[in-house]
Enzyme design. Structure first.
Site, PDB file in Angstrom:
ATOM      1  CG  HIS A  10      -5.405  -2.327  -1.667  1.00  0.00           C
ATOM      2  ND1 HIS A  10      -4.505  -2.932  -0.814  1.00  0.00           N
ATOM      3  CD2 HIS A  10      -5.163  -1.001  -1.576  1.00  0.00           C
ATOM      4  CE1 HIS A  10      -3.763  -2.006  -0.236  1.00  0.00           C
ATOM      5  NE2 HIS A  10      -4.143  -0.818  -0.691  1.00  0.00           N
ATOM      6  CD  GLU A  11      -6.223   1.457  -4.272  1.00  0.00           C
ATOM      7  OE1 GLU A  11      -6.493   2.458  -3.566  1.00  0.00           O
ATOM      8  OE2 GLU A  11      -5.111   0.899  -4.244  1.00  0.00           O
ATOM      9  CG  HIS A  38      -7.328   2.626   0.645  1.00  0.00           C
ATOM     10  ND1 HIS A  38      -6.708   2.969   1.823  1.00  0.00           N
ATOM     11  CD2 HIS A  38      -6.394   2.003  -0.108  1.00  0.00           C
ATOM     12  CE1 HIS A  38      -5.453   2.583   1.789  1.00  0.00           C
ATOM     13  NE2 HIS A  38      -5.228   1.980   0.614  1.00  0.00           N
ATOM     14  CB  CYS A  55      -0.900  -0.014   1.236  1.00  0.00           C
ATOM     15  SG  CYS A  55      -2.018   1.395   1.354  1.00  0.00           S
TER      16      CYS A  55
END
Length: 184
Positions: free
Chosen positions: A131-132, A135, A89
């Site tokens: 993953h994004e 976030h 990250c």
């Protein structure tokens, strides 16, 4: 377009769920360009608006020479296949830990003009999209780790040159209960 500083692990904005985008204007297009330019400068696979301190549901990606963005993503999974491999990250620089994710994903959202788009991803693209999107929900990949991997990641973070022990971050336990892709 401007390369922006990336917020690091411990910054509260990384733990705050982002708001849906409702206005598709020049300011949003500037954000998408800033995200893209910053991502390309850092040579990452993805970057979400909260990593620049902006609490909006926007992320950009650069995977296998495909550069794009997605706004207000909603994910679905066409099957139960998993992958387990290194994940890092830009907000946790230099730390790579094997992380379980779904192998395949379908992400629906809109572009910077509000037009519907869909990303069908497998492998690295699927990992990046998950993953994004995490976030945007205030979740870090560390939250997806089993206890042993999380302990190893925290050890590496405490040893990292950029880590600030005067502002110790918190690590959440994944809100997703049960077995499946998260090793619980």
């Amino acid at each position: 377009m401007t390369i922006q500083p990336i917020r690091l692990f411990g910054d509260p904005v990384l733990r705050t769920p982002a708001d849906p985008v409702t206005t598709f204007d020049k300011e949003l297009r500037t954000l998408v360009r800033d995200l893209t330019e910053t991502l390309l400068d850092q040579e990452g696979a993805g970057l979400a608006a909260p990593q620049l301190g902006v609490g909006l549901r926007v992320f950009v990606f650069d995977v296998d020479d495909v550069v794009g963005h997605l706004i207000n993503p909603v994910l679905s999974f066409p099957d139960e296949k998993e992958q387990d491999g290194p994940e890092g990250c830009l907000s946790i620089p230099g730390i790579y830990i094997d992380t379980k994710r779904r192998q395949n994903v379908i992400a629906k959202g809109v572009n910077e003009y509000g037009d519907p788009i869909q990303i069908v991803g497998t492998g690295l693209m699927a990992r990046c999209v998950q993953h994004e999107t995490d976030h945007l929900d205030g979740v870090l990949f560390l939250d997806r780790l089993d206890p042993d991997r999380r302990k190893d990641a925290m050890r590496q973070i405490r040893q990292a040159e950029w880590y600030n022990p005067d502002a110790p971050p918190t690590v959440k336990i994944s809100p997703h209960v049960g077995g499946g892709i998260f090793g619980r």
